[in-house]
Design a protein around this motif. Structure first.
Motif, PDB file in Angstrom:
ATOM      1  N   VAL A   1     -10.853  -0.335  -2.797  1.00  0.00           N
ATOM      2  CA  VAL A   1     -11.212   1.010  -2.329  1.00  0.00           C
ATOM      3  C   VAL A   1     -10.682   1.240  -0.914  1.00  0.00           C
ATOM      4  N   VAL A   2     -10.901   0.269  -0.028  1.00  0.00           N
ATOM      5  CA  VAL A   2     -10.507   0.442   1.377  1.00  0.00           C
ATOM      6  C   VAL A   2      -8.995   0.596   1.501  1.00  0.00           C
ATOM      7  N   PHE A   3      -8.242  -0.279   0.859  1.00  0.00           N
ATOM      8  CA  PHE A   3      -6.791  -0.245   1.034  1.00  0.00           C
ATOM      9  C   PHE A   3      -6.127   0.830   0.176  1.00  0.00           C
ATOM     10  N   GLU A   4      -6.745   1.227  -0.913  1.00  0.00           N
ATOM     11  CA  GLU A   4      -6.215   2.370  -1.653  1.00  0.00           C
ATOM     12  C   GLU A   4      -6.291   3.630  -0.797  1.00  0.00           C
ATOM     13  N   VAL A   5      -7.403   3.821  -0.119  1.00  0.00           N
ATOM     14  CA  VAL A   5      -7.542   4.967   0.780  1.00  0.00           C
ATOM     15  C   VAL A   5      -6.607   4.822   1.970  1.00  0.00           C
ATOM     16  N   ALA A   6      -6.508   3.616   2.535  1.00  0.00           N
ATOM     17  CA  ALA A   6      -5.672   3.401   3.716  1.00  0.00           C
ATOM     18  C   ALA A   6      -4.197   3.675   3.414  1.00  0.00           C
ATOM     19  N   TYR A   7      -3.700   3.164   2.304  1.00  0.00           N
ATOM     20  CA  TYR A   7      -2.295   3.391   1.955  1.00  0.00           C
ATOM     21  C   TYR A   7      -2.036   4.858   1.629  1.00  0.00           C
ATOM     22  N   SER A   8      -2.988   5.502   0.982  1.00  0.00           N
ATOM     23  CA  SER A   8      -2.813   6.916   0.657  1.00  0.00           C
ATOM     24  C   SER A   8      -2.776   7.768   1.927  1.00  0.00           C
ATOM     25  N   LEU A   9      -3.670   7.474   2.874  1.00  0.00           N
ATOM     26  CA  LEU A   9      -3.660   8.216   4.137  1.00  0.00           C
ATOM     27  C   LEU A   9      -2.395   7.928   4.936  1.00  0.00           C
ATOM     28  N   PHE A  10      -1.946   6.696   4.912  1.00  0.00           N
ATOM     29  CA  PHE A  10      -0.708   6.336   5.606  1.00  0.00           C
ATOM     30  C   PHE A  10       0.476   7.129   5.034  1.00  0.00           C
ATOM     31  N   ALA A  11       0.538   7.213   3.701  1.00  0.00           N
ATOM     32  CA  ALA A  11       1.610   7.989   3.077  1.00  0.00           C
ATOM     33  C   ALA A  11       1.466   9.475   3.366  1.00  0.00           C
ATOM     34  N   ARG A  12       0.232   9.962   3.428  1.00  0.00           N
ATOM     35  CA  ARG A  12       0.006  11.391   3.672  1.00  0.00           C
ATOM     36  C   ARG A  12       0.469  11.792   5.064  1.00  0.00           C
ATOM     37  N   TYR A  13       0.129  10.997   6.069  1.00  0.00           N
ATOM     38  CA  TYR A  13       0.442  11.397   7.437  1.00  0.00           C
ATOM     39  C   TYR A  13       1.849  10.970   7.873  1.00  0.00           C
ATOM     40  N   ALA A  14       2.441  10.005   7.178  1.00  0.00           N
ATOM     41  CA  ALA A  14       3.768   9.543   7.576  1.00  0.00           C
ATOM     42  C   ALA A  14       4.890  10.146   6.744  1.00  0.00           C
ATOM     43  N   ASP A  15       4.571  10.623   5.525  1.00  0.00           N
ATOM     44  CA  ASP A  15       5.666  11.040   4.659  1.00  0.00           C
ATOM     45  C   ASP A  15       5.349  12.272   3.821  1.00  0.00           C
ATOM     46  N   ASP A  16       4.197  12.291   3.146  1.00  0.00           N
ATOM     47  CA  ASP A  16       3.900  13.345   2.176  1.00  0.00           C
ATOM     48  C   ASP A  16       2.517  13.936   2.448  1.00  0.00           C
ATOM     49  N   PRO A  17       2.441  15.070   3.130  1.00  0.00           N
ATOM     50  CA  PRO A  17       1.137  15.672   3.454  1.00  0.00           C
ATOM     51  C   PRO A  17       0.312  16.041   2.227  1.00  0.00           C
ATOM     52  N   SER A  18       0.953  16.197   1.084  1.00  0.00           N
ATOM     53  CA  SER A  18       0.229  16.571  -0.132  1.00  0.00           C
ATOM     54  C   SER A  18      -0.223  15.361  -0.946  1.00  0.00           C
ATOM     55  N   LYS A  19      -0.019  14.161  -0.423  1.00  0.00           N
ATOM     56  CA  LYS A  19      -0.386  12.956  -1.151  1.00  0.00           C
ATOM     57  C   LYS A  19      -1.889  12.910  -1.406  1.00  0.00           C
ATOM     58  N   PRO A  20      -2.319  12.898  -2.685  1.00  0.00           N
ATOM     59  CA  PRO A  20      -3.765  12.864  -2.971  1.00  0.00           C
ATOM     60  C   PRO A  20      -4.328  11.455  -2.827  1.00  0.00           C
ATOM     61  N   ILE A  21      -5.627  11.379  -2.675  1.00  0.00           N
ATOM     62  CA  ILE A  21      -6.329  10.097  -2.655  1.00  0.00           C
ATOM     63  C   ILE A  21      -7.103   9.986  -3.952  1.00  0.00           C
ATOM     64  N   SER A  22      -6.685   9.067  -4.794  1.00  0.00           N
ATOM     65  CA  SER A  22      -7.327   8.902  -6.097  1.00  0.00           C
ATOM     66  C   SER A  22      -7.577   7.430  -6.357  1.00  0.00           C
ATOM     67  N   LEU A  23      -8.829   7.062  -6.529  1.00  0.00           N
ATOM     68  CA  LEU A  23      -9.164   5.672  -6.812  1.00  0.00           C
ATOM     69  C   LEU A  23      -8.847   5.298  -8.253  1.00  0.00           C
ATOM     70  N   LEU A  24      -8.522   6.280  -9.082  1.00  0.00           N
ATOM     71  CA  LEU A  24      -8.200   6.009 -10.481  1.00  0.00           C
ATOM     72  C   LEU A  24      -6.724   5.715 -10.689  1.00  0.00           C
ATOM     73  N   ASP A  25      -5.890   6.069  -9.730  1.00  0.00           N
ATOM     74  CA  ASP A  25      -4.443   5.883  -9.856  1.00  0.00           C
ATOM     75  C   ASP A  25      -3.959   5.006  -8.714  1.00  0.00           C
ATOM     76  N   PRO A  26      -3.938   3.679  -8.897  1.00  0.00           N
ATOM     77  CA  PRO A  26      -3.566   2.763  -7.807  1.00  0.00           C
ATOM     78  C   PRO A  26      -2.212   3.121  -7.211  1.00  0.00           C
ATOM     79  N   PHE A  27      -2.152   3.105  -5.894  1.00  0.00           N
ATOM     80  CA  PHE A  27      -0.935   3.462  -5.173  1.00  0.00           C
ATOM     81  C   PHE A  27      -0.322   2.219  -4.549  1.00  0.00           C
TER      82      PHE A  27
END
Length: 387
Positions: A127-153
């Motif tokens: 949970v922690v790193f799924e959110v962390a990687y999603s936020l990292f991708a959102r702010y560094a590359d893709d602002p529309s990147k969703p955070i979904s615990l059902l779809d591992p990133f």
């Protein structure tokens, strides 16, 4: 950005958690004493924790291969040799990790203390790193990147898979033909295009036979791999795999190694695609055995790092992704040349080694090895007798 064919958002390879209370899988709590002799420190750490040096060595060497392969992905297209090395590594490094994780899951029975360990040691880091990687991708590359615990990133898929596999362990220990059933599920998953992306289920099911194999293995099987004749045989096996991979490198679609899609989604007929799936399973088993045969059984300077591979696995992705998002790999074309690949390999190996050290492990313990007694009811069976 990396192409989907490289499997960059579906990377591989983490730490194998050892549940239970047996000497082989007791979680280390002591830190090696400060000394200039790394081998002495590793030996002292092993005696204090009761860990098996062989498996710690295997996990450390595998996590280095994982990180190096991830670093190669954006620059390897210009090098046939690097692509061949990448193919060989991706053939066995995940199966080897999964076999070891299955082996250390043999004692899992779904008891309260094991369920707590499952939640704190696998579910919470996911949970922690799924959110962390999603936020990292959102702010560094893709602002529309969703955070979904059902779809591992990216690389968090393995934690989700390990949670599912370990939760089903009592079922595999109950049925009469676990390997046959696991192989049947793997085959059906590879021929089913509509499984969906939830928890990367296609990959979870296609890698399942390796976890079940680990559950079926015994210590004597690993002792057999350490025999001199087996170790000598492993060298020509890997050499032959490298030669074949060099020939096949320009002809093979790398998506076969990630097992995240069905045969039909790759545009192959089911019957011929099934042959490829079975051949790849056999190659993965042979190369995993060869890798495990070559792993040193004695304590070395890097043995103590095997206890911290979860940190190296979860952290190295941020560094590799940062290079991707910043355009470093695209702007530095020399990294694709022989000298650049050597520099990239050494830098990545050094980076992931530092991430596995005890100080980093202690810093991340609140996520990877939390106690969290406050969150669970005490099991009556675990309470001591009252006076």
């Amino acid at each position: 950005m990396f192409h989907a064919a490289h499997g960059y958002e579906r990377a591989s390879g983490p730490e194998v958690k050892e549940p239970g209370t047996t000497p082989e899988n007791r979680v280390a709590t002591a830190v090696a004493p400060a000394t200039s002799d790394l081998k002495s420190a590793a030996r002292a750490a092993g005696k204090a924790t009761g860990r098996d040096a062989y498996f710690d060595n295997a996990k450390y060497l595998a996590i280095v291969l994982v990180a190096v392969a991830h670093a190669w992905e954006p620059v390897m297209e210009g090098s046939r040799a690097t692509r061949a090395l990448y193919m060989v590594i991706y053939t066995f490094h995940m199966p080897a990790f999964i076999i070891i994780s299955g082996y250390f899951s043999r004692s899992y029975r779904g008891k309260p203390h094991q369920l707590r360990r499952l939640l704190t040691g696998i579910a919470l880091p996911y949970v922690v790193f799924e959110v962390a990687y999603s936020l990292f991708a959102r702010y560094a590359d893709d602002p529309s990147k969703p955070i979904s615990l059902l779809d591992p990133f990216y690389l968090t898929w393995f934690l989700a898979a390990l949670f599912v596999w370990r939760l089903t362990t009592p079922l595999w220990q109950t049925v009469r033909w676990p390997m046959s059933i696991a192989l049947a599920i793997c085959v059906l998953a590879s021929l089913t295009p509509d499984i969906g992306a939830d928890f990367n289920l296609a990959r979870v099911l296609q890698f399942l036979p390796f976890f079940v194999l680990g559950l079926c293995l015994k210590p004597e099987h690993f002792q057999m791999l350490r025999r001199r004749e087996v170790r000598l045989l492993a060298v020509p096996v890997i050499a032959g795999a490298l030669l074949f991979a060099y020939w096949a490198a320009p002809r093979v679609n790398l998506s076969w190694f990630y097992r995240s899609r069905s045969v039909q989604e790759r545009g192959w007929p089911w019957w011929s695609g099934l042959v490829v799936v079975l051949v790849l399973l056999a190659c993965a088993l042979v190369l995993s055995a060869a890798f495990l045969a070559l792993v040193p059984a004695r304590r070395a300077w890097f043995t103590m790092l095997g206890a911290g591979t979860i940190c190296g696995y979860l952290l190295h992705g941020f560094a590799v992704r940062a290079g991707d998002y910043s355009g470093l790999f695209e702007s530095q074309e020399w990294l694709g040349g022989p000298a650049g690949l050597v520099v990239l390999t050494l830098a990545t190996a050094g980076m992931v080694t530092l991430m596995c050290t005890p100080p980093v492990r202690r810093a991340l313990r609140f996520v990877t090895e939390p106690d969290m007694k406050w969150a669970f009811r005490q099991d009556p069976a675990e309470r001591g007798p009252r006076r």
